[in-house]
Design an enzyme around this catalytic site. Structure first.
Site, PDB file in Angstrom:
ATOM      1  N   GLY A  11       0.830  -1.211   0.000  1.00 50.52           N
ATOM      2  CA  GLY A  11       0.000   0.000   0.000  1.00 50.52           C
ATOM      3  C   GLY A  11       0.858   1.253   0.000  1.00 50.52           C
ATOM      4  N   ARG A  25      19.295  10.977  -3.849  1.00 47.80           N
ATOM      5  CA  ARG A  25      20.313  12.019  -3.685  1.00 47.80           C
ATOM      6  C   ARG A  25      21.514  11.488  -2.902  1.00 47.80           C
ATOM      7  NH1 ARG A  25      17.121  17.166  -3.953  1.00 47.80           N
ATOM      8  NH2 ARG A  25      16.344  17.054  -6.106  1.00 47.80           N
ATOM      9  N   ARG A  72       0.916  -4.968  -5.709  1.00 48.47           N
ATOM     10  CA  ARG A  72       1.189  -6.286  -5.111  1.00 48.47           C
ATOM     11  C   ARG A  72       1.677  -7.164  -6.277  1.00 48.47           C
ATOM     12  NH1 ARG A  72      -0.500  -4.600   0.207  1.00 48.47           N
ATOM     13  NH2 ARG A  72      -2.239  -3.238  -0.157  1.00 48.47           N
ATOM     14  N   ASP A 103       5.298  -5.227   5.921  1.00 45.13           N
ATOM     15  CA  ASP A 103       5.999  -6.475   6.255  1.00 45.13           C
ATOM     16  C   ASP A 103       5.977  -7.501   5.127  1.00 45.13           C
ATOM     17  OD1 ASP A 103       3.332  -6.930   6.654  1.00 45.13           O
ATOM     18  OD2 ASP A 103       3.523  -7.497   8.759  1.00 45.13           O
ATOM     19  N   GLY A 104       4.944  -7.484   4.276  1.00 45.58           N
ATOM     20  CA  GLY A 104       4.940  -8.373   3.106  1.00 45.58           C
ATOM     21  C   GLY A 104       6.111  -8.049   2.195  1.00 45.58           C
ATOM     22  N   THR A 125       4.031   2.517   5.892  1.00 46.79           N
ATOM     23  CA  THR A 125       2.610   2.154   5.953  1.00 46.79           C
ATOM     24  C   THR A 125       1.922   3.107   6.911  1.00 46.79           C
ATOM     25  OG1 THR A 125       1.009   0.552   6.822  1.00 46.79           O
ATOM     26  CG2 THR A 125       3.258   0.267   7.554  1.00 46.79           C
ATOM     27  N   ILE A 126       0.723   3.520   6.556  1.00 49.75           N
ATOM     28  CA  ILE A 126       0.020   4.447   7.450  1.00 49.75           C
ATOM     29  C   ILE A 126      -0.391   3.760   8.753  1.00 49.75           C
ATOM     30  CG2 ILE A 126      -0.858   5.854   5.537  1.00 49.75           C
ATOM     31  CD1 ILE A 126      -3.680   4.591   6.216  1.00 49.75           C
ATOM     32  N   ASP A 127      -0.397   2.410   8.755  1.00 57.22           N
ATOM     33  CA  ASP A 127      -0.954   1.675   9.905  1.00 57.22           C
ATOM     34  C   ASP A 127      -0.043   1.638  11.130  1.00 57.22           C
ATOM     35  OD1 ASP A 127      -2.993   1.090   8.117  1.00 57.22           O
ATOM     36  OD2 ASP A 127      -2.090  -0.815   7.515  1.00 57.22           O
ATOM     37  N   ASP A 129       2.001  -0.580  11.903  1.00 57.02           N
ATOM     38  CA  ASP A 129       1.858  -1.932  12.465  1.00 57.02           C
ATOM     39  C   ASP A 129       3.107  -2.790  12.289  1.00 57.02           C
ATOM     40  OD1 ASP A 129       1.702  -2.178   9.740  1.00 57.02           O
ATOM     41  OD2 ASP A 129      -0.094  -3.421   9.712  1.00 57.02           O
ATOM     42  N   ARG A 154     -17.407  16.547  13.493  1.00 53.14           N
ATOM     43  CA  ARG A 154     -17.856  16.969  14.823  1.00 53.14           C
ATOM     44  C   ARG A 154     -18.731  18.231  14.712  1.00 53.14           C
ATOM     45  NH1 ARG A 154     -16.442  17.813  20.583  1.00 53.14           N
ATOM     46  NH2 ARG A 154     -14.886  16.215  20.781  1.00 53.14           N
ATOM     47  N   MET A 169      -8.731   3.972   9.343  1.00 56.73           N
ATOM     48  CA  MET A 169      -7.929   2.860   8.820  1.00 56.73           C
ATOM     49  C   MET A 169      -6.963   2.344   9.884  1.00 56.73           C
ATOM     50  SD  MET A 169      -7.233   3.795   4.846  1.00 56.73           S
ATOM     51  CE  MET A 169      -7.432   2.269   3.956  1.00 56.73           C
ATOM     52  N   ARG A 171      -6.018  -1.254   9.474  1.00 49.63           N
ATOM     53  CA  ARG A 171      -6.194  -2.711   9.370  1.00 49.63           C
ATOM     54  C   ARG A 171      -6.391  -3.316  10.751  1.00 49.63           C
ATOM     55  NH1 ARG A 171      -2.482  -5.085   4.688  1.00 49.63           N
ATOM     56  NH2 ARG A 171      -0.863  -4.270   6.028  1.00 49.63           N
ATOM     57  N   HIS A 215     -23.825  15.520  21.840  1.00 45.90           N
ATOM     58  CA  HIS A 215     -23.265  14.966  20.599  1.00 45.90           C
ATOM     59  C   HIS A 215     -22.067  14.088  20.950  1.00 45.90           C
ATOM     60  CE1 HIS A 215     -20.739  18.497  21.288  1.00 45.90           C
ATOM     61  NE2 HIS A 215     -19.809  17.869  20.587  1.00 45.90           N
ATOM     62  N   GLU A 222     -10.489   0.037  11.814  1.00 44.65           N
ATOM     63  CA  GLU A 222     -10.864  -0.729  10.622  1.00 44.65           C
ATOM     64  C   GLU A 222     -11.091  -2.217  10.932  1.00 44.65           C
ATOM     65  OE1 GLU A 222      -7.825  -0.307   7.682  1.00 44.65           O
ATOM     66  OE2 GLU A 222      -8.947  -1.385   6.153  1.00 44.65           O
TER      67      GLU A 222
HETATM   68  P1  ATP Z   1       0.942  -3.013   3.332  1.00 39.42           P
HETATM   69  O1  ATP Z   1       1.252  -3.008   4.791  1.00 39.42           O
HETATM   70  O2  ATP Z   1       0.654  -1.683   2.810  1.00 39.42           O
HETATM   71  O3  ATP Z   1      -0.067  -4.044   2.913  1.00 39.42           O
HETATM   72  P2  ATP Z   1       2.925  -4.873   2.488  1.00 39.42           P
HETATM   73  O4  ATP Z   1       4.309  -4.691   2.004  1.00 39.42           O
HETATM   74  O5  ATP Z   1       2.760  -5.658   3.760  1.00 39.42           O
HETATM   75  O6  ATP Z   1       2.310  -3.423   2.576  1.00 39.42           O
HETATM   76  P3  ATP Z   1       1.847  -7.038   0.909  1.00 39.42           P
HETATM   77  O7  ATP Z   1       0.779  -7.053  -0.122  1.00 39.42           O
HETATM   78  O8  ATP Z   1       1.722  -7.957   2.070  1.00 39.42           O
HETATM   79  O9  ATP Z   1       2.017  -5.518   1.345  1.00 39.42           O
HETATM   80  O10 ATP Z   1       3.249  -7.373   0.206  1.00 39.42           O
HETATM   81  C1  ATP Z   1       3.693  -6.609  -0.909  1.00 39.42           C
HETATM   82  C2  ATP Z   1       4.388  -7.522  -1.890  1.00 39.42           C
HETATM   83  O11 ATP Z   1       5.525  -8.135  -1.271  1.00 39.42           O
HETATM   84  C3  ATP Z   1       3.566  -8.701  -2.398  1.00 39.42           C
HETATM   85  O12 ATP Z   1       2.685  -8.355  -3.429  1.00 39.42           O
HETATM   86  C4  ATP Z   1       4.652  -9.630  -2.882  1.00 39.42           C
HETATM   87  O13 ATP Z   1       5.144  -9.207  -4.128  1.00 39.42           O
HETATM   88  C5  ATP Z   1       5.740  -9.419  -1.837  1.00 39.42           C
HETATM   89  N1  ATP Z   1       5.644 -10.454  -0.794  1.00 39.42           N
HETATM   90  C6  ATP Z   1       4.776 -10.532   0.204  1.00 39.42           C
HETATM   91  N2  ATP Z   1       4.965 -11.650   0.946  1.00 39.42           N
HETATM   92  C7  ATP Z   1       6.009 -12.290   0.374  1.00 39.42           C
HETATM   93  C8  ATP Z   1       6.692 -13.506   0.647  1.00 39.42           C
HETATM   94  N3  ATP Z   1       6.348 -14.272   1.681  1.00 39.42           N
HETATM   95  N4  ATP Z   1       7.715 -13.845  -0.157  1.00 39.42           N
HETATM   96  C9  ATP Z   1       8.063 -13.059  -1.201  1.00 39.42           C
HETATM   97  N5  ATP Z   1       7.442 -11.904  -1.510  1.00 39.42           N
HETATM   98  C10 ATP Z   1       6.440 -11.529  -0.746  1.00 39.42           C
END
Ligand code: ATP
Length: 319
Positions: A11, A25, A72, A103-104, A125-127, A129, A154, A169, A171, A215, A222
């Site tokens: 995201g 830079r 993604r 983290d993904g 990430t805005i979350d 988390d 408000r 938001m 998550r 009020h 979320e």
């Molecule tokens: P957000 O917190 O905004 O969702 P994110 O980085 O956690 O961000 P994800 O959709 O979980 O978002 O992961 C982004 C991309 O990272 C995935 O589309 C994929 O390409 C890659 N990715 C996620 N998990 C794995 C994994 N276990 N192994 C390899 N690549 C991964």
């Protein structure tokens, strides 16, 4: 290191552009060539990239979103996709990669590091988390956007003696909810981290009514969802006209705040320094205002604590 790549994944978050600018830079100062890879790991697999010069990153520090686009990429989760990405790096002479995302995206960066392409990740990430860091790029801007929108809500909630159930938001994390809740004087805040019942919310509204309040703002994270149902139950039990508002993706956009621009600049700068010093498989964050970095696997195994004290204060003073 002579040539590096940078990509934004997952995201989007306000401040990503400030980080892209800082990375570019800093790398140019070290005499490196910088490739901006488009649409996350997809661009690495497909070789979709553009060289970034000093002026390529002009006039973006104040802009939300990401000039590199984000996406993604399911293919990257599998060996074939990872090998294609590695092949692109070798073909293009990219010796290190900076990954901006959640983290993904860190898992993707770890997988690529394990295949011989050094990666450094920056939490965006805005979350807020991500466990290894106190702060993620985009969080402050998102909270301020949510706060401004709730302030507007408000006004009309007060004029009509209504109750507004506002979904923010985050998550499954309640950080945006608790902070915007306290900042907007919400009568109640519902997050997944704190056990709750709608009956508690109703009781709190009724108690508050006896003190002359007409009020009410209820902030819902979320992960709790069900804002419409919660609003209906409140209206039925209290007789106060209640509306649900889901703030949604507007919280992901907009010009980054000072904090997001500063942290993005610091982390972007640090990421290049780490790559240049030969580090790989690292993720950078902040702790007590200092920049820290961890091995990605170690970072992914950490647990984030919730701001229980802040939550208690909100409950003590907003009624
Ligand atoms: P957000 O917190 O905004 O969702 P994110 O980085 O956690 O961000 P994800 O959709 O979980 O978002 O992961 C982004 C991309 O990272 C995935 O589309 C994929 O390409 C890659 N990715 C996620 N998990 C794995 C994994 N276990 N192994 C390899 N690549 C991964």
């Amino acid at each position: 290191m002579k040539k590096i790549g940078i990509l934004t994944s997952g995201g989007d978050a306000p401040g990503m552009n400030a980080a892209i600018r800082a990375v570019t830079r800093t790398a140019l100062k070290h005499g490196m060539t910088v490739m901006g890879i488009r649409r996350g790991f997809n661009g690495l697999i497909n070789g979709d990239m553009v060289e970034l010069g000093i002026r390529s990153v002009s006039d973006i520090i104040q802009r939300g979103g990401t000039i590199l686009y984000t996406a993604r990429c399911n293919e990257f989760r599998f060996e074939e996709g990872l090998q294609k990405a590695k092949a692109t790096c070798i073909k293009e002479g990219i010796e290190g990669l900076i990954v901006l995302g959640g983290d993904g995206s860190f898992r993707g960066a770890a997988d690529l590091s394990a295949r011989g392409i050094p990666c450094v990740a920056i939490p965006c990430t805005i979350d807020n988390d991500i466990s290894m860091t106190e702060y993620t790029i985009g969080y402050d801007t998102a909270m301020n956007t949510a706060m401004l929108l709730i302030d507007k809500l408000r006004d009309t909630t007060q004029s009509h003696d209504r109750c507004s159930v506002v979904e923010v938001m985050g998550r499954h994390a309640g950080h945006i909810a608790v902070n915007t809740g306290i900042a907007t004087g919400a009568t109640h805040i519902l997050t997944e981290e704190v056990p709750y019942s709608v009956d508690d919310v109703i009781e709190r509204i009724q108690n508050t009514q006896t003190t002359g309040k007409h009020h009410f703002i209820i902030v819902v994270s979320e992960g709790i969802g069900n804002s419409q149902d919660i609003a209906k139950k409140i209206e039925q039990a209290t007789g106060v006209e209640t509306r649900a508002t889901i703030l949604g993706h507007v919280q992901r956009g907009g010009s980054p705040t000072v904090r997001d621009r500063v942290v993005a600049s610091q982390l972007g700068h640090c990421a290049v320094e780490l790559l240049n010093q030969g580090y790989s498989n690292r993720v950078i964050g902040t702790k007590h205002g200092n920049i820290i970095d961890y091995d990605i696997q170690e970072a992914l195994s950490m647990k984030k604590s919730f701001e229980n004290d802040l939550y208690r204060i909100a409950m003590d003073i907003s009624f």
